[in-house]
Design a protein around this motif. Structure first.
Motif, PDB file in Angstrom:
ATOM      1  N   ASP A  79      -1.896   2.579   4.831  1.00 60.51           N
ATOM      2  CA  ASP A  79      -1.917   2.151   6.225  1.00 60.51           C
ATOM      3  C   ASP A  79      -0.498   1.905   6.747  1.00 60.51           C
ATOM      4  O   ASP A  79       0.143   0.908   6.409  1.00 60.51           O
ATOM      5  CB  ASP A  79      -2.754   0.854   6.278  1.00 60.51           C
ATOM      6  N   LEU A  80      -0.013   2.816   7.597  1.00 62.65           N
ATOM      7  CA  LEU A  80       1.338   2.644   8.148  1.00 62.65           C
ATOM      8  C   LEU A  80       1.420   1.431   9.075  1.00 62.65           C
ATOM      9  O   LEU A  80       2.498   0.893   9.303  1.00 62.65           O
ATOM     10  CB  LEU A  80       1.749   3.906   8.913  1.00 62.65           C
ATOM     11  N   GLY A  81       0.260   0.990   9.605  1.00 61.92           N
ATOM     12  CA  GLY A  81       0.251  -0.205  10.446  1.00 61.92           C
ATOM     13  C   GLY A  81       0.684  -1.426   9.646  1.00 61.92           C
ATOM     14  O   GLY A  81       1.422  -2.289  10.131  1.00 61.92           O
ATOM     15  N   VAL A  82       0.237  -1.511   8.386  1.00 61.02           N
ATOM     16  CA  VAL A  82       0.620  -2.624   7.514  1.00 61.02           C
ATOM     17  C   VAL A  82       2.113  -2.537   7.199  1.00 61.02           C
ATOM     18  O   VAL A  82       2.829  -3.545   7.193  1.00 61.02           O
ATOM     19  CB  VAL A  82      -0.227  -2.586   6.217  1.00 61.02           C
ATOM     20  N   ILE A  83       2.602  -1.319   6.990  1.00 58.02           N
ATOM     21  CA  ILE A  83       4.023  -1.124   6.691  1.00 58.02           C
ATOM     22  C   ILE A  83       4.889  -1.647   7.832  1.00 58.02           C
ATOM     23  O   ILE A  83       5.926  -2.266   7.618  1.00 58.02           O
ATOM     24  CB  ILE A  83       4.310   0.387   6.462  1.00 58.02           C
ATOM     25  N   ALA A  84       4.423  -1.387   9.065  1.00 55.05           N
ATOM     26  CA  ALA A  84       5.193  -1.836  10.230  1.00 55.05           C
ATOM     27  C   ALA A  84       5.366  -3.350  10.198  1.00 55.05           C
ATOM     28  O   ALA A  84       6.371  -3.881  10.659  1.00 55.05           O
ATOM     29  CB  ALA A  84       4.482  -1.413  11.512  1.00 55.05           C
ATOM     30  N   GLN A  85       4.381  -4.060   9.631  1.00 50.09           N
ATOM     31  CA  GLN A  85       4.457  -5.522   9.610  1.00 50.09           C
ATOM     32  C   GLN A  85       5.328  -6.046   8.486  1.00 50.09           C
ATOM     33  O   GLN A  85       5.918  -7.102   8.599  1.00 50.09           O
ATOM     34  CB  GLN A  85       3.062  -6.117   9.391  1.00 50.09           C
ATOM     35  N   ILE A  86       5.395  -5.329   7.377  1.00 54.62           N
ATOM     36  CA  ILE A  86       5.944  -5.974   6.179  1.00 54.62           C
ATOM     37  C   ILE A  86       7.174  -5.295   5.578  1.00 54.62           C
ATOM     38  O   ILE A  86       7.980  -5.958   4.922  1.00 54.62           O
ATOM     39  CB  ILE A  86       4.822  -6.118   5.106  1.00 54.62           C
ATOM     40  N   ALA A  87       7.372  -3.983   5.804  1.00 52.62           N
ATOM     41  CA  ALA A  87       8.387  -3.271   5.009  1.00 52.62           C
ATOM     42  C   ALA A  87       9.741  -3.146   5.694  1.00 52.62           C
ATOM     43  O   ALA A  87       9.828  -3.048   6.917  1.00 52.62           O
ATOM     44  CB  ALA A  87       7.867  -1.885   4.655  1.00 52.62           C
ATOM     45  N   ASP A  88      10.809  -3.157   4.892  1.00 48.56           N
ATOM     46  CA  ASP A  88      12.150  -2.823   5.380  1.00 48.56           C
ATOM     47  C   ASP A  88      12.356  -1.316   5.325  1.00 48.56           C
ATOM     48  O   ASP A  88      12.926  -0.721   6.218  1.00 48.56           O
ATOM     49  CB  ASP A  88      13.213  -3.482   4.487  1.00 48.56           C
ATOM     50  N   ASP A  89      11.923  -0.739   4.215  1.00 51.42           N
ATOM     51  CA  ASP A  89      12.098   0.695   4.003  1.00 51.42           C
ATOM     52  C   ASP A  89      10.727   1.298   3.719  1.00 51.42           C
ATOM     53  O   ASP A  89       9.819   0.599   3.263  1.00 51.42           O
ATOM     54  CB  ASP A  89      13.005   0.958   2.788  1.00 51.42           C
ATOM     55  N   VAL A  90      10.594   2.582   3.977  1.00 50.70           N
ATOM     56  CA  VAL A  90       9.314   3.225   3.711  1.00 50.70           C
ATOM     57  C   VAL A  90       9.536   4.573   3.048  1.00 50.70           C
ATOM     58  O   VAL A  90      10.537   5.243   3.307  1.00 50.70           O
ATOM     59  CB  VAL A  90       8.484   3.362   5.020  1.00 50.70           C
ATOM     60  N   ALA A  91       8.623   4.921   2.145  1.00 48.35           N
ATOM     61  CA  ALA A  91       8.610   6.262   1.562  1.00 48.35           C
ATOM     62  C   ALA A  91       7.188   6.786   1.722  1.00 48.35           C
ATOM     63  O   ALA A  91       6.231   6.146   1.292  1.00 48.35           O
ATOM     64  CB  ALA A  91       8.999   6.203   0.084  1.00 48.35           C
ATOM     65  N   ILE A 123       7.696  12.573  -2.319  1.00 42.01           N
ATOM     66  CA  ILE A 123       8.063  11.835  -1.109  1.00 42.01           C
ATOM     67  C   ILE A 123       8.462  12.855  -0.050  1.00 42.01           C
ATOM     68  O   ILE A 123       9.358  13.670  -0.263  1.00 42.01           O
ATOM     69  CB  ILE A 123       9.216  10.853  -1.399  1.00 42.01           C
ATOM     70  N   VAL A 124       7.772  12.834   1.091  1.00 41.70           N
ATOM     71  CA  VAL A 124       8.045  13.821   2.138  1.00 41.70           C
ATOM     72  C   VAL A 124       8.930  13.247   3.242  1.00 41.70           C
ATOM     73  O   VAL A 124       9.561  13.992   3.982  1.00 41.70           O
ATOM     74  CB  VAL A 124       6.743  14.412   2.737  1.00 41.70           C
ATOM     75  N   GLU A 125       8.955  11.913   3.356  1.00 40.35           N
ATOM     76  CA  GLU A 125       9.843  11.291   4.344  1.00 40.35           C
ATOM     77  C   GLU A 125      10.175   9.888   3.877  1.00 40.35           C
ATOM     78  O   GLU A 125       9.309   9.184   3.363  1.00 40.35           O
ATOM     79  CB  GLU A 125       9.173  11.235   5.734  1.00 40.35           C
ATOM     80  N   ARG A 126      11.438   9.485   4.065  1.00 38.42           N
ATOM     81  CA  ARG A 126      11.799   8.110   3.722  1.00 38.42           C
ATOM     82  C   ARG A 126      12.930   7.639   4.609  1.00 38.42           C
ATOM     83  O   ARG A 126      13.655   8.458   5.196  1.00 38.42           O
ATOM     84  CB  ARG A 126      12.167   7.993   2.244  1.00 38.42           C
ATOM     85  N   GLY A 127      13.065   6.315   4.675  1.00 40.98           N
ATOM     86  CA  GLY A 127      14.112   5.742   5.510  1.00 40.98           C
ATOM     87  C   GLY A 127      13.743   4.336   5.921  1.00 40.98           C
ATOM     88  O   GLY A 127      12.721   3.793   5.467  1.00 40.98           O
ATOM     89  N   PRO A 128      14.567   3.706   6.797  1.00 35.79           N
ATOM     90  CA  PRO A 128      14.223   2.363   7.284  1.00 35.79           C
ATOM     91  C   PRO A 128      12.864   2.406   7.997  1.00 35.79           C
ATOM     92  O   PRO A 128      12.619   3.294   8.819  1.00 35.79           O
ATOM     93  CB  PRO A 128      15.358   2.052   8.273  1.00 35.79           C
TER      94      PRO A 128
END
Ligand code: SF4
Length: 345
Positions: free
Chosen positions: A232-244, A251-256
């Motif tokens: 769930d990218l919605g959860v990532i928006a709340q909690i993560a600094d970086d994402v892969a 890994i197809v995309e990564r970054g802040p």
């Protein structure tokens, strides 16, 4: 070599994974559900690992704890380097099963929490007994101190009446309480790095929001590194600094996280975002990514996403797999639309 005592450079992350490739023996022949995965986690940072089930995110992180089944092989050239606070470094891929270094790594250095709390707890011991054992083993406290610490931990994770709950069995707690108690159990060993595998998926939205906020607070207070696995990218928006973002083992995309969510570059990331309901488009129809993720035994040729990709370039995407393209701002993407010499989509 299992553990190195080399001094670490100030900038070295606590965890560096490079070229992680994992294969499994199956009745249908060998499959490779993780191919060349790499990421860093630094102290106090949260990395979100995102993808549908079958993308390889859980297999990758189980390798970090060496929790893969006997049918799995971590392939030569894979590297998972963890640096403890003392400066001691562990080449995780080389640790022997049952070794002291691996026990130290699993208990005190790296903790893991799962979607289903009962996977962490033994049903026959009280919550307190399990926490106290972990605290005594990994933090050298006596029984009295360890019990006080267990109560303190239960308080920190927001469990009411912690002095009473500490003597209860896991089945006596509600689902949300059990999830909190599992976080307290994982934290009781004092890990520097916590791996959370879909820890909120089974919870209702209110409890989920509370648990996410709690994990963010604890992480800030304790300076832990956190790997948060979710679909769930919605959860990532709340909690993560970086994402892969992972698709079929890579890994197809990564970054802040903020940048990737604000302007996704890979069609798959864009597809995951389009599938999230938002308040400003409640009337709009959600667009799930079409089709299903294939099995690793039926990996499509070229770019593995091409059968589901509306932007696939005929004659190229189905024939040749794109390399990772580095982009400004610490971002990277694996897609022909962004490869060197081609203009961005
Ligand atoms: Fe789509 Fe081609 Fe990019 Fe793969 S490489 S995501 S098929 S455009």
């Amino acid at each position: 070599m299992t553990a190195l005592n080399a001094p670490i450079a100030a900038a070295e992350p606590m965890l560096r994974v490079e070229n992680l490739t994992i294969s499994f023996r199956t009745d249908e022949g060998p499959i490779t559900p993780v191919q060349g995965v790499g990421f860093d986690v630094s102290e106090g940072r949260t990395l979100g690992l995102v993808g549908e089930s079958g993308s390889g995110k859980s297999v990758s992180t189980k390798a970090l704890m060496r929790l893969l089944p006997g049918s799995a092989t971590i392939e030569r050239g894979s590297r998972m380097r963890y640096v403890a606070k003392s400066g001691e470094a562990f080449e995780i891929e080389a640790l022997r099963a049952g070794s002291r270094a691996l026990r130290r790594l699993r208990g005190g250095e790296i903790g893991m929490i799962f979607q289903e709390p009962m996977a962490s707890f033994s049903p026959v011991y009280t919550i307190g007994n399990q926490m106290i054992e972990s605290i005594r083993l990994h933090r050298g406290m006596n029984a009295r101190e360890a019990r006080d610490e267990a109560v303190e931990m239960l308080t920190k994770v927001g469990i009411s009446n912690p002095e009473g709950r500490v003597d209860q069995y896991p089945h006596e707690l509600s689902g949300g309480m059990r999830q909190r108690a599992m976080i307290a159990l994982a934290l009781s060993a004092g890990p520097r790095l916590l791996i959370a595998d879909e820890p909120t998926t089974a919870l209702d939205v209110t409890i989920q929001a509370q648990v996410l906020a709690l994990m963010g607070d604890l992480q800030r207070d304790l300076g832990m590194g956190l790997i948060f696995i979710t679909h769930d990218l919605g959860v990532i928006a709340q909690i993560a600094d970086d994402v892969a973002v992972m698709y079929l083992g890579a890994i197809v995309e990564r970054g802040p996280a903020r940048e990737v969510i604000r302007s996704p570059r890979h069609p798959y990331t864009r597809g995951l975002l389009d599938a999230i309901p938002t308040l400003d488009r409640l009337d709009a129809r959600l667009k799930p990514v079409p089709g299903d993720i294939p099995s690793p035994s039926q990996r499509p040729s070229g770019c593995a996403f091409h059968p589901r990709c509306a932007q696939a370039i005929k004659g190229l995407c189905e024939r040749k797999a794109p390399e990772e393209t580095q982009m400004p701002g610490g971002r990277a993407v694996r897609c022909w639309l962004h490869a060197e010499g081609r203009s961005a989509a």
